[in-house]
Design an enzyme around this catalytic site. Sequence first.
Site, PDB file in Angstrom:
ATOM      1  N   CYS A 389       0.919  -1.203   0.061  1.00  0.00           N
ATOM      2  CA  CYS A 389       0.169  -0.153   0.183  1.00  0.00           C
ATOM      3  C   CYS A 389       0.846   1.171   0.115  1.00  0.00           C
ATOM      4  O   CYS A 389       1.315   1.580  -0.998  1.00  0.00           O
ATOM      5  CB  CYS A 389      -0.899  -0.208   1.132  1.00  0.00           C
ATOM      6  SG  CYS A 389      -2.420   0.994   0.857  1.00  0.00           S
ATOM      7  N   LEU A 390       1.029   1.806   1.167  1.00  0.00           N
ATOM      8  CA  LEU A 390       1.925   3.113   1.087  1.00  0.00           C
ATOM      9  C   LEU A 390       3.361   2.713   0.486  1.00  0.00           C
ATOM     10  O   LEU A 390       3.902   3.388  -0.065  1.00  0.00           O
ATOM     11  CB  LEU A 390       1.961   3.485   2.615  1.00  0.00           C
ATOM     12  CG  LEU A 390       3.320   4.646   2.835  1.00  0.00           C
ATOM     13  CD1 LEU A 390       2.661   5.920   2.271  1.00  0.00           C
ATOM     14  CD2 LEU A 390       3.435   4.947   4.196  1.00  0.00           C
ATOM     15  N   HIS A 515      -3.667  -4.887   0.497  1.00  0.00           N
ATOM     16  CA  HIS A 515      -3.183  -5.557   1.760  1.00  0.00           C
ATOM     17  C   HIS A 515      -3.265  -7.064   1.902  1.00  0.00           C
ATOM     18  O   HIS A 515      -4.088  -7.689   2.354  1.00  0.00           O
ATOM     19  CB  HIS A 515      -3.769  -4.912   2.956  1.00  0.00           C
ATOM     20  CG  HIS A 515      -3.502  -3.637   3.488  1.00  0.00           C
ATOM     21  ND1 HIS A 515      -2.459  -2.991   3.983  1.00  0.00           N
ATOM     22  CD2 HIS A 515      -3.952  -2.256   3.138  1.00  0.00           C
ATOM     23  CE1 HIS A 515      -2.473  -1.926   4.139  1.00  0.00           C
ATOM     24  NE2 HIS A 515      -3.516  -1.354   3.231  1.00  0.00           N
ATOM     25  N   GLU A 517      -1.378  -8.990   3.590  1.00  0.00           N
ATOM     26  CA  GLU A 517      -1.464  -9.834   4.647  1.00  0.00           C
ATOM     27  C   GLU A 517      -2.689  -9.876   5.187  1.00  0.00           C
ATOM     28  O   GLU A 517      -3.031 -11.029   6.030  1.00  0.00           O
ATOM     29  CB  GLU A 517      -0.799  -8.752   5.729  1.00  0.00           C
ATOM     30  CG  GLU A 517      -1.227  -7.434   6.244  1.00  0.00           C
ATOM     31  CD  GLU A 517      -1.395  -6.419   5.152  1.00  0.00           C
ATOM     32  OE1 GLU A 517      -0.946  -6.338   4.039  1.00  0.00           O
ATOM     33  OE2 GLU A 517      -1.414  -5.092   5.579  1.00  0.00           O
TER      34      GLU A 517
HETATM   35  N1  GLN Z   1      -1.779   6.787   3.044  1.00  0.00           N
HETATM   36  C1  GLN Z   1      -1.748   6.083   1.948  1.00  0.00           C
HETATM   37  C2  GLN Z   1      -3.114   6.216   1.384  1.00  0.00           C
HETATM   38  O1  GLN Z   1      -4.093   6.738   1.848  1.00  0.00           O
HETATM   39  C3  GLN Z   1      -1.529   4.654   1.931  1.00  0.00           C
HETATM   40  C4  GLN Z   1      -2.648   3.842   2.936  1.00  0.00           C
HETATM   41  C5  GLN Z   1      -2.274   2.469   3.313  1.00  0.00           C
HETATM   42  O2  GLN Z   1      -0.933   2.395   3.187  1.00  0.00           O
HETATM   43  N2  GLN Z   1      -2.980   1.701   3.827  1.00  0.00           N
HETATM   44  O3  GLN Z   1      -3.252   6.083   0.160  1.00  0.00           O
END
Ligand code: GLN
Length: 542
Positions: A389-390, A515, A517
């Site tokens: 994700c991030l 995600h 996981e």
């Molecule tokens: N902050 C980033 C976003 O909102 C990633 C979110 C996350 O890693 N769950 O897109």
Amino acid sequence: MNKSSTKYVIVTGGVISGLGKGIAAASLGYLLKKRGFSVNIQKFDPYLNVDPGTMNPYQHGEVFVLDDGTETDLDLGHYERFLDINMTRANNTTAGRIYYSVLERERRGDYLGATVQIIPHITDEIQRRMRLIEESDDQCDIVITEIGGTVGDIESLSFLESVRQFQNERGRENVIIVHVTLIPYVEASEELKTKPTQHSVMRLREIGLQPNILFCRSSYPMSDDVKTKLALFTSVSKNCIIQGLDAKTIYEVPVLLEEECFADRVLEHLGLGISRPKIELNYLKKFVKGVLEPKDFVTIGIIGKYTQMIDAYKSILESFIHAGVDNDAKVKIEWIDSEKLKSEQSCKKAFKDIQGILIPGGFGERGIEGKIRASSYARDNKIPFLGICLGLQIAIIDFARNVCGITEANSFEFDENTLHPVIHLMPSQRNVTEKGASMRLGAYTCIIKQNTKAFEAYGKAEISERHRHRFEVNNDYIDQLEKAGIIFSGTSPDGSLIEMIELKDHPWFVATQAHPELKSRVGNTHPLFRDFVKASLAYKNS
Ligand code: GLN
């Protein structure tokens, strides 16, 4: 079975929090399912947040997201991992959600001028939600209902009162109570003490609930005398006092509880104790052996902020346990504070003994530059990398800045005025102002390109993963990034959203906007974790 014949096991907690009620409930679910019952689990959280989505994971633990986009407590993660079923919004409710719906109804005038009260309005709403699972699945034999918090908390009262009413209505043979409690050991007198449990059962009785089974957490085995005393004071029969010794891994808990005949006792109380073939737990026993006696090990660095609160990364840690067993290795985790990664030199020092780098999900600007350095370092030094994700967004920023030369590249999240928002808000989201409602949440389909690491891992072209984020890769930069060596290995079915990336000329550098996981389970390890650990082992042994 018809609907009203669904039976309920209510799990309450006594003495202190953090006794592993969720694991106890999930393990019981596992053992009942093994016996051929159709089992589901639900959790009621007594706090006033409407859902845990807005709660700080560094205080409360990770937010676990379900396929339908519900943001839940991390215990739902244990339930899914142990039971291998996909849960829905019917599986988790908070007191906040209960009050919210009652108050909404009150505003609409649905109560026709009546005085709205905890009893019956709140307790009715709690019971309505307790029945949601049996109503949506008439095959469900047993629902395990975990009541969060500890008996004696003011906040738990309305839930326990609802259990009392529910038990009255459905009958004591259909709704039973398992009370999870602590039997502390006092060093000075070398004794296990039963008093806190006596008191906690007294509190339950005050509200009209008598536990059928005591699940006693303790660090030492309870003697027969201790059990006799507990039975005398609590009116729980001695053979229903179950010992919950500390386990070496949570995956051992069902094995230990089977030796204690926990599930058999539950079934007897529910009137389902008809003789069934003995179950075997060979798979789980082999899995536990794999966890406890690995043949090799590998060290993965997780780059985050506030890395002390490991419950914020619960599902990632469990996924690594699963992936370790698949690879005959133990995955050691090294927590790396991204704010300490101030230069290439500090990365070199931090990553000296690390064979894989993971950048997990996260929000907010703090520590971002260190994460970008970590991604660069993995890319340059060909260290296996998994971005979640991030983590994907970070990898894109690094690549844009340091490979494509777009030095001002950034995410809109960290700099709203950036000239090059390689990560941005989708136009459809720009006008959403309510924090709780602005994210892409839940399961989305992703189409994977052939001949990629992603395809190799998943072994198929169409997959589904769970999401929880606001920002997306900005498609205006795709051509430039692709020419410089990023492979966009996964996209949404219509091609409009980037879901996965990887790098050419790198042994294993994969990132996903989802995600993964959240979907790794015992006996069904997530393929990205499995292959990431495999690549890290290969890197270590090369
Ligand atoms: N902050 C980033 C976003 O909102 C990633 C979110 C996350 O890693 N769950 O897109």
